[in-house]
Design an enzyme around this catalytic site. Structure first.
Site, PDB file in Angstrom:
ATOM      1  N   GLN A  26      66.192  60.631   8.793  1.00  0.00           N
ATOM      2  CA  GLN A  26      65.916  59.936  10.043  1.00  0.00           C
ATOM      3  C   GLN A  26      67.227  59.422  10.609  1.00  0.00           C
ATOM      4  OE1 GLN A  26      62.157  57.634   8.650  1.00  0.00           O
ATOM      5  NE2 GLN A  26      61.933  57.911  10.869  1.00  0.00           N
ATOM      6  N   SER A  27      67.285  59.288  11.919  1.00  0.00           N
ATOM      7  CA  SER A  27      68.580  59.149  12.597  1.00  0.00           C
ATOM      8  C   SER A  27      69.246  57.800  12.396  1.00  0.00           C
ATOM      9  CB  SER A  27      68.412  59.406  14.100  1.00  0.00           C
ATOM     10  OG  SER A  27      67.954  60.730  14.317  1.00  0.00           O
ATOM     11  N   SER A  28      68.481  56.736  12.194  1.00  0.00           N
ATOM     12  CA  SER A  28      69.087  55.411  12.092  1.00  0.00           C
ATOM     13  C   SER A  28      68.290  54.563  11.107  1.00  0.00           C
ATOM     14  CB  SER A  28      69.128  54.721  13.459  1.00  0.00           C
ATOM     15  OG  SER A  28      67.819  54.489  13.952  1.00  0.00           O
ATOM     16  N   GLN A  31      65.094  53.264  12.626  1.00  0.00           N
ATOM     17  CA  GLN A  31      63.974  54.199  12.587  1.00  0.00           C
ATOM     18  C   GLN A  31      63.314  54.216  11.212  1.00  0.00           C
ATOM     19  OE1 GLN A  31      65.085  58.085  13.896  1.00  0.00           O
ATOM     20  NE2 GLN A  31      65.654  57.429  15.976  1.00  0.00           N
ATOM     21  N   SER A  69      72.621  60.038  11.552  1.00  0.00           N
ATOM     22  CA  SER A  69      72.379  60.939  12.675  1.00  0.00           C
ATOM     23  C   SER A  69      72.866  62.346  12.341  1.00  0.00           C
ATOM     24  CB  SER A  69      73.106  60.431  13.924  1.00  0.00           C
ATOM     25  OG  SER A  69      73.005  61.353  14.986  1.00  0.00           O
TER      26      SER A  69
END
Length: 723
Positions: A26-28, A31, A69
């Site tokens: 997951q990007s961050s 999140q 990311s």
């Protein structure tokens, strides 16, 4: 079901012999916290791998990239591990929730497809199973990767447009520097802590008075002044912490437009070529001009300084840089006009070149900019002392009428600075007293029976009392060293020094940097133009405000033939030497006519006159007639210089022969105590023959028996250099 149908056609036994890898990302971090369902769906792909025929023990989950990311150019250890496993041929299938989980950049995505094609690895998502060696599957994978990259671009574009629109209204929350806080409603106000505001005001006042960041830093460190900062993140967000000042922090304060009430956004750009893995703040190009900022809104924030002061601070910091186009900071070099002298020929600043001589460190101003850059000849150069004396004299004369006002202003500034620092000290004492009282209240409110808590509170109270006592002691030391108000004796000293500016200027307590700073306060630049290589220089002082003062000066030069009046010197020497005047009389006559030597000393030395006579080829009448002002020489006696000219050799070499005992002579008892050599006709011829012998053979006994034997007391003694 499409995944099961694809498995029947594409998943083979050789694939099941290898691992099935589930890639989770997951990007961050936000999140990961807010979108837990996506994380659970990705971990649920383990069950799908089992449905495709893999045992649970043969399913590898790679989740090192949670919170990272996939935009490209960033370090992803999980993706690197996945590529390594595929390259080693250990992976049969890679499962992801969607292709954007694997890569958002086309470079990473196509590299992964190529590696899977070479090793026969399959890719699978919720839509099906793909074989990179199949043309249709490869085309579809390429389209999925392209759409994933385009989706990222659109997301970034929408977010950037939203940020810019909000920033254009001045509503986008940007990080605030020391001295500001943001209220819950988003409004930016000055820090409510009085000491924090006082320190910020002190920093800007000090820079306006001292002129350099290092001087401000030294003052803050010397007086133990700390800078109050608000924590921007973490459990203690918004709490006040006190940090020691440092150079880059002060530079950032002076460059930050928020202190002038300017809301600014887009003061830096990101250069992708300079990005470093693991360093999200790398690649930023700083130093953009205000005309390149994306948003600039004046009077949007409460200000500590005016916009004009902010721009002057930027200009002063740019001038302090050691660059050819800037003035540079005032340093301790002896040349007082460093950074102020401008070439009147090419318009560039003259550089300072320092040399060590017998008299100490000396300097000269050289115009070398076009010579270094374009290979052109040097415009001009000149010693620094005569130009420094000229400008210093005019500056002291200009400041003399305002001496009393200067003393009053200096005492006022000094008292104001001491009062400001004293106020900061008293605020620190007040803060320490509050901390001690708070620790005492906490201790008294605790239940005595709860010794586990009471012991810790008692320890904190003792620490607060100790810190308060130490701060009081430091404050007393400071007050004794620098009282808040100047004493009557100090005020009298300041007025006395201001009334006698020359003595103050030349005092040992006045540093060279202080003199340079004073000159720069009243002088904007000094334009100099030399007439070729002569001693004539035209200088123009451009005062602060635009007034100009011009004068024709005389500079020292290296050689006598550089003097503009050299033809007059030659004419006078030839005429006086022909009339039988002595070298002293010739030097007196030149001094009467104002003809000075190249170094601009008051008069020529008789030795310099004698050198010029020999250089011009003029025979001095008295020496040729063997006369002096004190009497006559004997028949076979010669002055040493006259005999040297007769033999066609340097006088220094003949004097060396005299010291070695190769010739006979005596020293005149009367001033200037010149040497008299005894040499008849035969001796003169012998010396001519000795002169013709090579240097390496003169010490050997190769000449006639009547030739003198060199002095063998020092076989290593070498003959004087012939100039």
């Amino acid at each position: 079901m499409p995944l099961v149908e694809d498995a029947g056609r594409k998943v083979e036994g050789r694939h099941r012999d290898r691992l099935a890898v589930v890639y989770v990302r997951q990007s961050s971090r936000q999140q990961v916290l807010d979108h837990g369902e996506s994380t659970r769906l990705q971990y649920g792909l383990v069950a799908r791998a089992v449905a495709l025929g893999w045992s649970r023990s043969r399913v590898l989950v790679i989740d090192e990239d949670l919170g990272r990311s996939a935009a490209g150019g960033l370090e992803r250890p999980g993706f690197a591990r996945l590529v390594t496993e595929i390259t080693m041929g250990r992976v049969g299938v890679v499962l992801g929730l969607e292709m954007s989980r694997l890569a958002r950049a086309g470079r990473d995505w196509h590299q992964l497809i190529e590696l899977c094609s070479l090793t026969g690895t399959l890719l699978a998502d919720t839509d099906g199973v793909y074989d990179p060696n199949c043309y249709n599957d490869r085309l579809l994978l390429g389209l999925k990767g392209t759409m994933s990259e385009v989706e990222l671009h659109l997301i970034k574009q929408r977010m950037a447009a939203g940020r810019l629109a909000k920033a254009a209204r001045g509503e986008l929350a940007v990080p605030l520097p020391a001295g500001y806080v943001r209220r819950p409603g988003g409004e930016v106000v000055l820090d409510p802590d009085e000491q924090v505001r006082a320190v910020v005001h002190l920093v800007f006042d000090l820079f306006e008075q001292l002129g350099t960041v290092h001087a401000v830093l030294r003052f803050l460190v010397e007086h133990q002044v700390l800078i109050g900062m608000r924590q921007r993140s973490g459990p203690g967000k918004g709490q006040l912490i006190w940090r020691p000042p440092h150079q880059q922090g002060l530079i950032n304060m002076l460059r930050n437009p928020a202190y002038a009430g300017i809301y600014a956004y887009g003061r830096s750009r990101t250069d992708p070529a300079r990005l470093k893995p693991g360093c999200p703040c790398s690649g930023r190009a700083r130093g953009l001009g205000s005309d390149q900022w994306l948003v600039r809104i004046e009077d949007a924030l409460p200000a500590y300084i005016s916009v004009g002061t902010y721009e002057r601070n930027l200009a002063r910091m740019a001038a302090n840089r050691a660059r050819a186009e800037s003035m540079g900071a005032a340093r301790e070099g002896p040349c007082l006009l460093a950074g102020l002298v401008v070439c009147g020929i090419c318009g560039q600043r003259l550089q300072v070149v320092y040399e060590t001589s017998k008299s100490g460190l000396t300097g000269r101003y050289c115009c070398t900019r076009r010579r270094v850059t374009y290979g052109e000849p040097r415009c001009q150069q000149m010693p620094a002392a005569f130009l420094d004396d000229f400008v210093t004299g005019h500056v002291l004369s200009a400041l003399a009428p305002a001496a009393l006002e200067l003393s009053i202003e200096a005492s006022r500034h000094l008292e104001a600075r001491r009062a400001e620092v004293d106020r900061i000290w008293r605020q620190r004492l007040e803060r320490a007293a509050f901390a001690a009282d708070r620790a005492a209240r906490c201790y008294r409110l605790a239940e005595p029976e709860n010794r586990l808590v009471v012991r810790q509170l008692e320890k904190e109270w003792e620490q607060a009392l100790a810190a308060q006592a130490k701060l009081k002691e430091d404050y007393e030391h400071y007050r004794r060293a620098q009282p808040r108000r100047l004493s009557a004796a100090e005020l009298a000293t300041i007025r006395g020094l201001a009334a006698d500016l020359p003595n103050l200027w030349h005092a040992t307590t006045t540093t060279t940097a202080d003199r340079k700073r004073l000159l720069r306060c009243v002088v904007e630049r000094v334009d100099v133009t030399a007439q070729g290589a002569t001693e004539k220089v035209h200088a123009v002082i451009v005062w602060a405000g635009g007034t100009r003062t011009g004068a024709d000066l005389t500079r020292p030069v290296a050689h006598v033939d550089q003097l503009s009046y050299y033809p007059r010197i030659v004419e006078e020497i030839q005429a006086l030497a022909a009339s039988g005047a002595t070298t002293t009389q010739i030097a007196d006559r030149l001094a009467e006519q104002g003809l000075r030597p190249p170094r601009q000393k008051p008069r020529f030395h008789p030795g310099e006159i004698q050198h010029l006579i020999r250089r011009l080829g003029t025979r001095h009448g008295l020496e040729d007639d063997r006369h002096t002002a004190h009497g006559e020489l004997s028949e076979h006696e010669w002055w040493l210089a006259t005999l040297a000219r007769e033999l066609g050799m340097p006088a220094a070499t003949l004097f060396g022969w005299l010291q070695r005992g190769w010739i006979t002579g005596r020293q005149d008892e009367r001033p200037p105590h010149r040497w008299i050599i005894t040499a008849d006709t035969a001796e003169t011829e012998r010396l001519r023959a000795l002169r013709r012998i090579p240097d390496r053979l003169r010490k050997r006994r190769l000449w006639a028996d009547d030739a003198p034997t060199p002095n063998t007391g020092n076989e290593n003694e070498q003959e004087e250099d012939e100039l």
